[in-house]
Enzyme design. Sequence first.
Site, PDB file in Angstrom:
ATOM      1  N   ARG A 122       0.854  -1.195   0.000  1.00  0.00           N
ATOM      2  CA  ARG A 122       0.000   0.000   0.000  1.00  0.00           C
ATOM      3  C   ARG A 122       0.886   1.241   0.000  1.00  0.00           C
ATOM      4  O   ARG A 122       0.919   1.999   0.959  1.00  0.00           O
ATOM      5  CB  ARG A 122      -0.870  -0.033   1.238  1.00  0.00           C
ATOM      6  CG  ARG A 122      -2.246  -0.652   0.982  1.00  0.00           C
ATOM      7  CD  ARG A 122      -2.824  -1.600   0.954  1.00  0.00           C
ATOM      8  NE  ARG A 122      -4.100  -1.463   0.238  1.00  0.00           N
ATOM      9  CZ  ARG A 122      -5.276  -1.557   0.818  1.00  0.00           C
ATOM     10  NH1 ARG A 122      -5.389  -1.694   2.093  1.00  0.00           N
ATOM     11  NH2 ARG A 122      -6.368  -1.512   0.089  1.00  0.00           N
ATOM     12  N   ASP A 130      -3.377  -1.081  -7.147  1.00  0.00           N
ATOM     13  CA  ASP A 130      -3.977  -1.600  -5.915  1.00  0.00           C
ATOM     14  C   ASP A 130      -5.417  -2.075  -6.162  1.00  0.00           C
ATOM     15  O   ASP A 130      -6.373  -1.313  -6.045  1.00  0.00           O
ATOM     16  CB  ASP A 130      -3.926  -0.488  -4.858  1.00  0.00           C
ATOM     17  CG  ASP A 130      -4.468  -0.919  -3.516  1.00  0.00           C
ATOM     18  OD1 ASP A 130      -5.039  -2.025  -3.420  1.00  0.00           O
ATOM     19  OD2 ASP A 130      -4.337  -0.148  -2.556  1.00  0.00           O
ATOM     20  N   SER A 133      -8.090  -1.980  -3.259  1.00  0.00           N
ATOM     21  CA  SER A 133      -8.763  -0.682  -3.084  1.00  0.00           C
ATOM     22  C   SER A 133      -9.760  -0.414  -4.200  1.00  0.00           C
ATOM     23  O   SER A 133     -10.871   0.042  -3.937  1.00  0.00           O
ATOM     24  CB  SER A 133      -7.740   0.458  -3.059  1.00  0.00           C
ATOM     25  OG  SER A 133      -6.945   0.373  -1.925  1.00  0.00           O
ATOM     26  N   TYR A 229      -3.203  -0.919   7.700  1.00  0.00           N
ATOM     27  CA  TYR A 229      -4.187  -1.933   8.115  1.00  0.00           C
ATOM     28  C   TYR A 229      -4.393  -1.875   9.626  1.00  0.00           C
ATOM     29  O   TYR A 229      -3.513  -1.434  10.369  1.00  0.00           O
ATOM     30  CB  TYR A 229      -3.690  -3.328   7.743  1.00  0.00           C
ATOM     31  CG  TYR A 229      -3.666  -3.594   6.264  1.00  0.00           C
ATOM     32  CD1 TYR A 229      -4.841  -3.614   5.526  1.00  0.00           C
ATOM     33  CD2 TYR A 229      -2.466  -3.834   5.601  1.00  0.00           C
ATOM     34  CE1 TYR A 229      -4.830  -3.862   4.174  1.00  0.00           C
ATOM     35  CE2 TYR A 229      -2.444  -4.089   4.235  1.00  0.00           C
ATOM     36  CZ  TYR A 229      -3.626  -4.107   3.526  1.00  0.00           C
ATOM     37  OH  TYR A 229      -3.618  -4.347   2.187  1.00  0.00           O
TER      38      TYR A 229
END
Length: 378
Positions: A122, A130, A133, A229
């Site tokens: 990330r 990504d 996402s 996260y």
Amino acid sequence: MIVFAPRETDPRETRAPLTPDTAKKLVELGFTVRVESGTGARCDHPDPQYREAGAEVVNDRAAASGEADFVLRVRRPEEGEIAGLKRGAVHISFLDPFNEPATLAAMAAAGVTAVSLEMIPRTTLAQKMDALSSQANIAGYTAVTYAADRLNKILPMMMTPAGTISPAKFFVIGIGVAGLQAIATAKRLGARVTAFDVRPEALEQAESLGAKALRIDLGGDTGGTDQGYAKELTPEQLEKQRQAQAKVCADSDVVITTAKVFGRKSPVLVKADAVAGMKAGSLIVDLAAESGGNVEGTVLDEEVVTEGGACIVGLSNFEGRAATHSSQVYSANLGNFLEHFWDKEGGAFKLDLEDEILKGCVLTHGGEIVHERFKGGG
Ligand code: NAD
């Protein structure tokens, strides 16, 4: 270099790994692009669109898989298909590596370089690739539109000559990519939204979208990891969270849960007693259903109506409910990945396993599991 996108075989899957737009981009970069006939059929891209983009549409899936240097998929391949891939081919898809060690072992045995999209770091540089996402964003949106459609209520407040209709109340648990989009969508439709996350910065983001943040003092460290996260809560912290949330659930028309802890089963945040306390006609959309579920009573791919008349929605693939757009951004993620590592002059893929992005997401290479986290079976 040949890129091949086989048709997804899971009957629940509506997305395509490659859209005509990305196919065109790859052709322009110098790739030979093949798609299996029907690849885009469920996301509004019939075969002729791929031909117009310069791709070949093929019927022999096994032959094309065996010849391809790059195979693009949405979901992990069935094990029987892995042995048919070309040794040295790069396979790019979601792989669910924490739960599917057999797939990794088979990829390693086949000498395939397996890229797991879940593991893309990330970082700012990797944002364009990504896929977690890009898909979560769409799922957050479709969870709200699905709930809006299912609810026997309208979402905005309306003042009418026949009386005032109060706005619907939404509660979003987990304010990551999906949660933020759910909040934004519900607000746009006029609902009143409350939201909770263990990460304090996420609560501020929810407030900036006009939601009310539920603040619960869980004690201890509840911040995120360096990748953004959440960290796993202790059993005591989880219990505090459940109690504080139960009151909001009882007052809500729709609860949307999106809470995940990377690499682990999702935490159960709404227990049966909280579900039992919810109003007849209310809905819980459990977007974490595929990773175990945030709600006690969630059944994957089903809707369960409780005795009190609330409904737990455990359907998977909410991103696939807007298959054209989720395919568009998914395919763009894959196209960006290939372009990023493609040496246009040399016509070669720069597979440097010391590269920060590749080090994060290449799990098997050269006949072995190479990712530190999964060596020895994960
Ligand atoms: P995720 O899907 O792993 O989890 C969803 C949300 O659940 C997260 O916000 C998490 O904090 C929350 N959660 C976990 N346990 C919870 C609990 N017990 N109660 C309530 N909520 C709980 O996360 P995600 O959506 O993939 O993103 C997580 C973060 O990463 C976000 O802040 C996002 O903005 C950030 N991010 C950064 C980049 C980047 O820098 N390139 C890219 C994508 C996401």
